[in-house]
Design a protein around this motif. Structure first.
Motif, PDB file in Angstrom:
ATOM      1  N   VAL A 262      -8.179 -13.326   7.374  1.00  0.00           N
ATOM      2  CA  VAL A 262      -8.331 -12.270   6.378  1.00  0.00           C
ATOM      3  C   VAL A 262      -7.739 -10.987   6.946  1.00  0.00           C
ATOM      4  O   VAL A 262      -8.027 -10.602   8.084  1.00  0.00           O
ATOM      5  CB  VAL A 262      -9.812 -12.049   6.004  1.00  0.00           C
ATOM      6  N   LYS A 263      -6.896 -10.343   6.146  1.00  0.00           N
ATOM      7  CA  LYS A 263      -6.332  -9.050   6.529  1.00  0.00           C
ATOM      8  C   LYS A 263      -6.972  -7.985   5.637  1.00  0.00           C
ATOM      9  O   LYS A 263      -6.910  -8.082   4.412  1.00  0.00           O
ATOM     10  CB  LYS A 263      -4.811  -9.057   6.381  1.00  0.00           C
ATOM     11  N   VAL A 264      -7.581  -6.991   6.287  1.00  0.00           N
ATOM     12  CA  VAL A 264      -8.302  -5.949   5.559  1.00  0.00           C
ATOM     13  C   VAL A 264      -7.507  -4.650   5.580  1.00  0.00           C
ATOM     14  O   VAL A 264      -7.082  -4.188   6.638  1.00  0.00           O
ATOM     15  CB  VAL A 264      -9.701  -5.711   6.158  1.00  0.00           C
ATOM     16  N   ASP A 265      -7.319  -4.087   4.398  1.00  0.00           N
ATOM     17  CA  ASP A 265      -6.673  -2.780   4.258  1.00  0.00           C
ATOM     18  C   ASP A 265      -7.783  -1.777   3.943  1.00  0.00           C
ATOM     19  O   ASP A 265      -8.380  -1.814   2.862  1.00  0.00           O
ATOM     20  CB  ASP A 265      -5.652  -2.831   3.116  1.00  0.00           C
ATOM     21  N   PHE A 266      -8.084  -0.890   4.903  1.00  0.00           N
ATOM     22  CA  PHE A 266      -9.184   0.043   4.732  1.00  0.00           C
ATOM     23  C   PHE A 266      -8.798   1.316   3.991  1.00  0.00           C
ATOM     24  O   PHE A 266      -9.645   2.168   3.743  1.00  0.00           O
ATOM     25  CB  PHE A 266      -9.781   0.412   6.103  1.00  0.00           C
ATOM     26  N   ILE A 267      -7.532   1.429   3.615  1.00  0.00           N
ATOM     27  CA  ILE A 267      -7.110   2.578   2.814  1.00  0.00           C
ATOM     28  C   ILE A 267      -6.093   2.112   1.767  1.00  0.00           C
ATOM     29  O   ILE A 267      -4.914   2.474   1.775  1.00  0.00           O
ATOM     30  CB  ILE A 267      -6.574   3.714   3.716  1.00  0.00           C
ATOM     31  N   PRO A 268      -6.549   1.255   0.826  1.00  0.00           N
ATOM     32  CA  PRO A 268      -5.642   0.602  -0.119  1.00  0.00           C
ATOM     33  C   PRO A 268      -5.028   1.531  -1.158  1.00  0.00           C
ATOM     34  O   PRO A 268      -4.073   1.142  -1.832  1.00  0.00           O
ATOM     35  CB  PRO A 268      -6.550  -0.431  -0.799  1.00  0.00           C
ATOM     36  N   GLU A 269      -5.566   2.750  -1.274  1.00  0.00           N
ATOM     37  CA  GLU A 269      -5.004   3.673  -2.256  1.00  0.00           C
ATOM     38  C   GLU A 269      -3.650   4.227  -1.832  1.00  0.00           C
ATOM     39  O   GLU A 269      -2.974   4.893  -2.619  1.00  0.00           O
ATOM     40  CB  GLU A 269      -5.971   4.844  -2.518  1.00  0.00           C
ATOM     41  N   MET A 270      -3.233   3.943  -0.604  1.00  0.00           N
ATOM     42  CA  MET A 270      -1.923   4.377  -0.117  1.00  0.00           C
ATOM     43  C   MET A 270      -1.101   3.178   0.332  1.00  0.00           C
ATOM     44  O   MET A 270      -1.646   2.235   0.917  1.00  0.00           O
ATOM     45  CB  MET A 270      -2.061   5.324   1.081  1.00  0.00           C
ATOM     46  N   THR A 271       0.208   3.244   0.055  1.00  0.00           N
ATOM     47  CA  THR A 271       1.108   2.261   0.642  1.00  0.00           C
ATOM     48  C   THR A 271       1.254   2.596   2.123  1.00  0.00           C
ATOM     49  O   THR A 271       0.845   3.675   2.582  1.00  0.00           O
ATOM     50  CB  THR A 271       2.485   2.309  -0.026  1.00  0.00           C
ATOM     51  N   GLU A 272       1.860   1.701   2.867  1.00  0.00           N
ATOM     52  CA  GLU A 272       2.058   1.963   4.298  1.00  0.00           C
ATOM     53  C   GLU A 272       2.902   3.225   4.506  1.00  0.00           C
ATOM     54  O   GLU A 272       2.607   4.041   5.399  1.00  0.00           O
ATOM     55  CB  GLU A 272       2.719   0.758   4.957  1.00  0.00           C
ATOM     56  N   GLN A 273       3.933   3.395   3.683  1.00  0.00           N
ATOM     57  CA  GLN A 273       4.784   4.575   3.809  1.00  0.00           C
ATOM     58  C   GLN A 273       4.006   5.851   3.478  1.00  0.00           C
ATOM     59  O   GLN A 273       4.111   6.860   4.183  1.00  0.00           O
ATOM     60  CB  GLN A 273       5.997   4.456   2.885  1.00  0.00           C
ATOM     61  N   GLN A 274       3.204   5.800   2.410  1.00  0.00           N
ATOM     62  CA  GLN A 274       2.394   6.959   2.039  1.00  0.00           C
ATOM     63  C   GLN A 274       1.381   7.304   3.121  1.00  0.00           C
ATOM     64  O   GLN A 274       1.096   8.476   3.384  1.00  0.00           O
ATOM     65  CB  GLN A 274       1.675   6.689   0.711  1.00  0.00           C
ATOM     66  N   TRP A 275       0.831   6.281   3.750  1.00  0.00           N
ATOM     67  CA  TRP A 275      -0.142   6.468   4.839  1.00  0.00           C
ATOM     68  C   TRP A 275       0.512   7.212   6.004  1.00  0.00           C
ATOM     69  O   TRP A 275      -0.052   8.174   6.539  1.00  0.00           O
ATOM     70  CB  TRP A 275      -0.680   5.105   5.252  1.00  0.00           C
ATOM     71  N   LYS A 315      -2.314   1.616  12.510  1.00  0.00           N
ATOM     72  CA  LYS A 315      -1.870   0.352  11.912  1.00  0.00           C
ATOM     73  C   LYS A 315      -3.062  -0.517  11.525  1.00  0.00           C
ATOM     74  O   LYS A 315      -3.063  -1.150  10.463  1.00  0.00           O
ATOM     75  CB  LYS A 315      -0.977  -0.408  12.892  1.00  0.00           C
ATOM     76  N   ALA A 316      -4.091  -0.519  12.377  1.00  0.00           N
ATOM     77  CA  ALA A 316      -5.285  -1.328  12.111  1.00  0.00           C
ATOM     78  C   ALA A 316      -5.994  -0.887  10.840  1.00  0.00           C
ATOM     79  O   ALA A 316      -6.619  -1.700  10.154  1.00  0.00           O
ATOM     80  CB  ALA A 316      -6.235  -1.262  13.301  1.00  0.00           C
ATOM     81  N   ALA A 317      -5.900   0.389  10.519  1.00  0.00           N
ATOM     82  CA  ALA A 317      -6.535   0.896   9.303  1.00  0.00           C
ATOM     83  C   ALA A 317      -5.915   0.279   8.051  1.00  0.00           C
ATOM     84  O   ALA A 317      -6.584   0.103   7.027  1.00  0.00           O
ATOM     85  CB  ALA A 317      -6.432   2.414   9.242  1.00  0.00           C
ATOM     86  N   LYS A 318      -4.630  -0.058   8.128  1.00  0.00           N
ATOM     87  CA  LYS A 318      -3.935  -0.675   6.995  1.00  0.00           C
ATOM     88  C   LYS A 318      -3.914  -2.188   7.056  1.00  0.00           C
ATOM     89  O   LYS A 318      -3.752  -2.855   6.028  1.00  0.00           O
ATOM     90  CB  LYS A 318      -2.484  -0.170   6.925  1.00  0.00           C
ATOM     91  N   GLU A 319      -4.055  -2.750   8.249  1.00  0.00           N
ATOM     92  CA  GLU A 319      -4.020  -4.213   8.389  1.00  0.00           C
ATOM     93  C   GLU A 319      -4.896  -4.622   9.565  1.00  0.00           C
ATOM     94  O   GLU A 319      -4.420  -4.816  10.680  1.00  0.00           O
ATOM     95  CB  GLU A 319      -2.591  -4.708   8.583  1.00  0.00           C
TER      96      GLU A 319
END
Length: 398
Positions: A262-275, A315-319
């Motif tokens: 399971v890969k968890v995105d803890f800030i899904p309201e942003m794309t990786e680029q936006q993050w 990176k961990a915050a997004k994946e």
């Protein structure tokens, strides 16, 4: 011509609905319930609030190998029929963004109304009666239902004994063995709508934290599906509705010894680029915030500590990757995946094709829905179909 004598095994959601519908059609009905009261599992649904159904009803909300059969049953007693039925027995309903609850917010309101309806239809209720065996009709043309204390006879039997999911008393899975003894096939039963546990029982130290996020399930490196919402972080894994929605697929894959991640995105309201742009903007802003200061303003403390322990917290915050090697046990599961396949029943009446006069409804059948009132709708729909079908002497009238 005398009315049909019907025994319903189980006084849960599907069993009570089946009994009421059979009695309304003129049958003489007896319910056998192994617990000391009816609706024990129903009382716990929706955290005690009882999410009765959902206005967004459709086959896409269910997992089944025979969608056409499940759709047909759901159409015979629809979401609209469910709402009209409960209003007719005195349960005022409220709609919360499509999720339908009793206005009281209490599951006991639903149970009380169903009990009153049973009494009004003169349904006999026998509690503390655990069924241990069923014998198909012999020379006397009647079914024999044997409990720990008595032997009952009936023209037809409706099995509504539920599954082995939940920690409710009596959810022991014994019903599967009883129907297997009749030669009825049962597919492998596994927990669903259940927490997931990290490989090696890894402890994260984030237990008790709730946060919004997105979970994506990968099986053998292939993305199966993703869900978003409030995630509950447990000592050894993850839980919450988004996790429950993917859990039945994880459960099946693990039973087949496949790799589950399971890969968890803890800030899904942003794309990786936006993050990345967000972080750069604030690092170079008026206050020149550090990475630590930025993350402190976004994530709960316990989650923050876990992220900072990673090689690359940003990176961990997004994946955040969690290898999974087990689900919660049956006691933690809300429902099961698996059970009696629809090839074993008449798709119109839910009558056993091997044992005429025996009908199935509810969780024992091999279909499972998402969180949100879908599994209870299946209970109401299948219970109504089984009850009406069993009450008819001339099956052609159905």
């Amino acid at each position: 011509m005398k009315n049909r004598n019907i025994i319903v095994i189980g006084a849960g959601a599907s069993g009570m609905l089946a009994a009421i519908m059979a009695a309304c059609a003129g049958a003489s009905v007896t319910i056998l319930e192994q617990n000391d009261k009816v609706g024990k599992k129903l009382a716990a649904t929706g955290n005690g609030r009882c999410n009765l159904t959902n206005r967004n009803m459709g086959i896409l909300q269910f997992c089944t190998d025979t969608p056409e059969v499940v759709s047909g049953i759901l159409e015979k007693f629809s979401q609209k029929d469910t709402m009209e039925f409960f209003e007719s027995i005195g349960v005022r309903l409220t709609d919360r963004e499509g999720y339908v609850y009793p206005r009281t917010g209490q599951a006991q309101t639903v149970i009380n109304a169903l009990e009153q309806a049973l009494r009004k239809q003169k349904v006999k209720l026998k509690t503390k009666e655990k069924v241990i065996r069923m014998i198909p009709p012999g020379k006397n043309l009647l079914w024999q239902v044997i409990t720990t204390g008595w032997r009952y006879e009936a023209d037809a039997v409706i099995w509504a004994g539920g599954s082995c999911a939940s920690g409710i008393a009596g959810a022991d899975g014994s019903g599967y063995e009883i129907v297997k003894d009749l030669g009825i096939r049962v597919t492998k039963v596994l927990p669903a709508l259940v927490p997931l546990k990290a490989k090696g029982n890894q402890s994260f130290g984030w237990a008790g934290t709730r946060t919004r996020g997105k979970v994506a399930l990968y099986v053998d490196n292939r993305k199966i599906l993703e869900e978003q919402g409030e995630i509950q972080l447990t000592e050894n894994g993850i839980s919450g509705i988004p996790v429950f929605q993917i859990s039945r697929y994880a459960s099946r894959a693990l039973s087949e010894q496949k790799e589950v991640v399971v890969k968890v995105d803890f800030i899904p309201e942003m794309t990786e680029q936006q993050w990345m742009e967000y972080l750069d903007e604030h690092r170079n802003g008026v206050f020149s915030l550090s990475k630590e200061q930025l993350l402190q303003g976004i994530f709960p403390d316990r989650l923050l500590k876990v992220l900072f322990a990673q090689k690359d917290p940003v990176k961990a915050a997004k994946e955040f990757i969690i290898p999974i090697d087990k689900t919660g046990d049956m006691g933690q599961a809300q429902i099961c995946t698996g059970g009696i396949p629809f090839a074993e029943v008449d798709p119109l009446t839910l009558e056993s094709i091997r044992c005429p006069g025996l009908y199935f409804c509810g969780e024992i059948l091999d279909v499972d829905g998402k969180c949100g009132g879908y599994n209870l709708q299946w209970a109401w729909s299948s219970g109504a179909v089984a009850g009406r079908s069993a009450s008819l002497i001339d099956k052609r009238r159905y």
